[in-house]
Design a protein around this motif. Structure first.
Motif, PDB file in Angstrom:
ATOM      1  N   PHE A  11       0.845  -1.188   0.000  1.00  0.00           N
ATOM      2  CA  PHE A  11       0.000   0.000   0.000  1.00  0.00           C
ATOM      3  C   PHE A  11       0.883   1.240   0.000  1.00  0.00           C
ATOM      4  O   PHE A  11       1.808   1.363   0.820  1.00  0.00           O
ATOM      5  CB  PHE A  11      -0.904   0.014   1.233  1.00  0.00           C
ATOM      6  CG  PHE A  11      -1.963  -1.056   1.226  1.00  0.00           C
ATOM      7  CD1 PHE A  11      -3.139  -0.874   0.527  1.00  0.00           C
ATOM      8  CD2 PHE A  11      -1.782  -2.236   1.925  1.00  0.00           C
ATOM      9  CE1 PHE A  11      -4.124  -1.848   0.511  1.00  0.00           C
ATOM     10  CE2 PHE A  11      -2.757  -3.228   1.920  1.00  0.00           C
ATOM     11  CZ  PHE A  11      -3.929  -3.027   1.209  1.00  0.00           C
ATOM     12  N   ILE A  12       0.599   2.165  -0.923  1.00  0.00           N
ATOM     13  CA  ILE A  12       1.431   3.360  -1.099  1.00  0.00           C
ATOM     14  C   ILE A  12       0.570   4.593  -0.847  1.00  0.00           C
ATOM     15  O   ILE A  12      -0.387   4.859  -1.586  1.00  0.00           O
ATOM     16  CB  ILE A  12       2.027   3.413  -2.517  1.00  0.00           C
ATOM     17  CG1 ILE A  12       2.645   2.052  -2.897  1.00  0.00           C
ATOM     18  CG2 ILE A  12       3.076   4.519  -2.611  1.00  0.00           C
ATOM     19  CD1 ILE A  12       2.940   1.918  -4.377  1.00  0.00           C
ATOM     20  N   HIS A  13       0.886   5.324   0.194  1.00  0.00           N
ATOM     21  CA  HIS A  13       0.053   6.486   0.540  1.00  0.00           C
ATOM     22  C   HIS A  13       0.377   7.670  -0.355  1.00  0.00           C
ATOM     23  O   HIS A  13       1.386   7.694  -1.064  1.00  0.00           O
ATOM     24  CB  HIS A  13       0.215   6.844   2.018  1.00  0.00           C
ATOM     25  CG  HIS A  13       1.582   7.340   2.389  1.00  0.00           C
ATOM     26  ND1 HIS A  13       1.937   8.668   2.309  1.00  0.00           N
ATOM     27  CD2 HIS A  13       2.681   6.688   2.850  1.00  0.00           C
ATOM     28  CE1 HIS A  13       3.181   8.814   2.707  1.00  0.00           C
ATOM     29  NE2 HIS A  13       3.669   7.624   3.031  1.00  0.00           N
ATOM     30  N   GLY A  14      -0.494   8.656  -0.294  1.00  0.00           N
ATOM     31  CA  GLY A  14      -0.365   9.797  -1.189  1.00  0.00           C
ATOM     32  C   GLY A  14      -0.003  11.082  -0.480  1.00  0.00           C
ATOM     33  O   GLY A  14       0.407  11.090   0.687  1.00  0.00           O
ATOM     34  N   LEU A  73      -0.761  10.435  -5.012  1.00  0.00           N
ATOM     35  CA  LEU A  73       0.581  10.234  -5.555  1.00  0.00           C
ATOM     36  C   LEU A  73       0.959   8.759  -5.521  1.00  0.00           C
ATOM     37  O   LEU A  73       1.621   8.250  -6.426  1.00  0.00           O
ATOM     38  CB  LEU A  73       1.591  11.057  -4.757  1.00  0.00           C
ATOM     39  CG  LEU A  73       3.068  10.851  -5.097  1.00  0.00           C
ATOM     40  CD1 LEU A  73       3.360  11.236  -6.545  1.00  0.00           C
ATOM     41  CD2 LEU A  73       3.948  11.652  -4.133  1.00  0.00           C
ATOM     42  N   GLY A  74       0.503   8.047  -4.488  1.00  0.00           N
ATOM     43  CA  GLY A  74       0.756   6.613  -4.418  1.00  0.00           C
ATOM     44  C   GLY A  74       0.136   5.854  -5.572  1.00  0.00           C
ATOM     45  O   GLY A  74       0.660   4.824  -6.005  1.00  0.00           O
ATOM     46  N   GLY A  75      -0.987   6.351  -6.097  1.00  0.00           N
ATOM     47  CA  GLY A  75      -1.610   5.728  -7.262  1.00  0.00           C
ATOM     48  C   GLY A  75      -0.785   5.924  -8.518  1.00  0.00           C
ATOM     49  O   GLY A  75      -0.717   5.040  -9.383  1.00  0.00           O
ATOM     50  N   PRO A  95      -5.537   8.765  -8.714  1.00  0.00           N
ATOM     51  CA  PRO A  95      -4.155   9.108  -9.066  1.00  0.00           C
ATOM     52  C   PRO A  95      -4.098  10.410  -9.869  1.00  0.00           C
ATOM     53  O   PRO A  95      -4.923  10.640 -10.750  1.00  0.00           O
ATOM     54  CB  PRO A  95      -3.733   7.920  -9.942  1.00  0.00           C
ATOM     55  CG  PRO A  95      -5.001   7.484 -10.616  1.00  0.00           C
ATOM     56  CD  PRO A  95      -6.080   7.698  -9.577  1.00  0.00           C
ATOM     57  N   PRO A  96      -3.131  11.273  -9.597  1.00  0.00           N
ATOM     58  CA  PRO A  96      -3.002  12.504 -10.382  1.00  0.00           C
ATOM     59  C   PRO A  96      -2.536  12.200 -11.799  1.00  0.00           C
ATOM     60  O   PRO A  96      -2.097  11.098 -12.112  1.00  0.00           O
ATOM     61  CB  PRO A  96      -1.948  13.304  -9.608  1.00  0.00           C
ATOM     62  CG  PRO A  96      -1.136  12.264  -8.924  1.00  0.00           C
ATOM     63  CD  PRO A  96      -2.097  11.157  -8.570  1.00  0.00           C
ATOM     64  N   LEU A 199      -9.806  13.497 -14.734  1.00  0.00           N
ATOM     65  CA  LEU A 199      -8.388  13.176 -14.895  1.00  0.00           C
ATOM     66  C   LEU A 199      -8.150  11.677 -14.805  1.00  0.00           C
ATOM     67  O   LEU A 199      -7.317  11.126 -15.537  1.00  0.00           O
ATOM     68  CB  LEU A 199      -7.558  13.904 -13.844  1.00  0.00           C
ATOM     69  CG  LEU A 199      -7.527  15.432 -13.954  1.00  0.00           C
ATOM     70  CD1 LEU A 199      -6.706  16.033 -12.822  1.00  0.00           C
ATOM     71  CD2 LEU A 199      -6.960  15.866 -15.298  1.00  0.00           C
ATOM     72  N   VAL A 200      -8.874  11.002 -13.918  1.00  0.00           N
ATOM     73  CA  VAL A 200      -8.736   9.540 -13.810  1.00  0.00           C
ATOM     74  C   VAL A 200      -9.297   8.885 -15.066  1.00  0.00           C
ATOM     75  O   VAL A 200      -8.732   7.920 -15.587  1.00  0.00           O
ATOM     76  CB  VAL A 200      -9.439   9.023 -12.547  1.00  0.00           C
ATOM     77  CG1 VAL A 200      -9.187   7.519 -12.376  1.00  0.00           C
ATOM     78  CG2 VAL A 200      -8.960   9.777 -11.309  1.00  0.00           C
TER      79      VAL A 200
END
Length: 266
Positions: A11-14, A73-75, A95-96, A199-200
């Motif tokens: 899991f990657i946080h943003g 950002l993690g996405g 995600p951006p 954006l997604v």
């Protein structure tokens, strides 16, 4: 996929949150047979490249390729890792934009870009800004509670790199959208002001030329806080269902749901 070794999930946080925001997700995924971990960021003044390398280094010592699940950002980092062939599947939540998505949303410009006017190496929200921009749609009480638990200031560098994603062919915000890779689910909150669903959906469109599976799902009435607010379990269940459909469940066949929008086999 059946295996005597648990499937790792990273899991990657943003931006503006920390790894503690994944605690409930980790408990849920562990209960479904996965081996969950949530790395912290690799220190201050780190951009997209350094963060990606940090997570990649953790992945390389795991017993097998993981699932990567990231928010904000993690996405974006999760998509980069998937494109590099370091993960067997991924879920990117709000995600951006990456390189190739031409224009930011006017909502994003009003919400995020004013923060860059601050003369500092880090940016963050006040409680009022957090409620208006990050946790919109929630009660002020819940928003303030989330702010106290999860909000942290973040380095300006990755925000600038996202804003300038199309200014360089070697942009750290570039993602390989055409290579062979594992299944990917893109998730948006329809009321998200930091990464609006347009954006997604634009990112989803960039994957249409790939032969790898890509799906898109948007949640009604949800803002950028959708991973940590009271409705987090709905998003987590959508991720579990996607992994199950793609043969990546640690306990196959445990759930089913309607299919989100899908692009594959082109």
């Amino acid at each position: 996929m059946n295996s005597s070794i648990s499937i790792p999930v990273v899991f990657i946080h943003g931006l503006w949150t920390h790894e503690g925001g994944w605690e409930k997700w980790m408990e849920l995924f562990n209960a479904h047979g996965y081996q969950a971990l949530a790395p912290g960021r690799p220190g201050d003044r780190r951009g997209i490249t350094e963060i990606t390398r940090h997570v990649a280094g953790i992945i390389r010592v795991l017993p097998g390729p993981p699932i990567v699940i990231g928010h904000c950002l993690g996405g974006l980092v999760a998509q980069k890792l998937l494109g590099l062939g370091l993960a067997r599947g991924g879920v990117a939540i709000a995600p951006p934009q990456f390189r190739g998505i031409r224009l930011p949303s006017p909502t994003q410009i009003r919400t995020v870009w004013p923060l860059l006017d601050e003369d500092t190496d880090t940016i963050g929200f006040t409680r009022e800004q957090f409620h208006e921009r990050f946790a919109n749609g929630l009660s002020r009480e819940e928003s303030d509670d989330l702010y106290g638990w999860y909000h942290i200031r973040w380095d300006t560098q990755p925000v600038l790199e996202i804003a300038g994603a199309n200014m360089s062919r070697r942009s750290p915000a570039a993602v390989d959208t055409r290579g062979k890779r594992g299944p990917l689910l893109l998730i948006a909150g329809k009321e998200d002001r930091i990464v609006p669903p347009s954006l997604v959906k634009a990112a989803y469109g960039r994957y249409r030329d790939t032969r790898s599976i890509t799906e898109y799902q948007a949640f009604e009435g949800r803002g950028h806080s959708l991973c940590v607010d009271h409705g987090w379990a709905d998003v987590a269940e959508a991720a579990l269902s996607f992994l199950d459909r793609q043969g990546l469940a640690a306990m196959p066949g445990a759930r089913s749901s309607g299919r989100p929008e899908t692009a594959s086999g082109f």
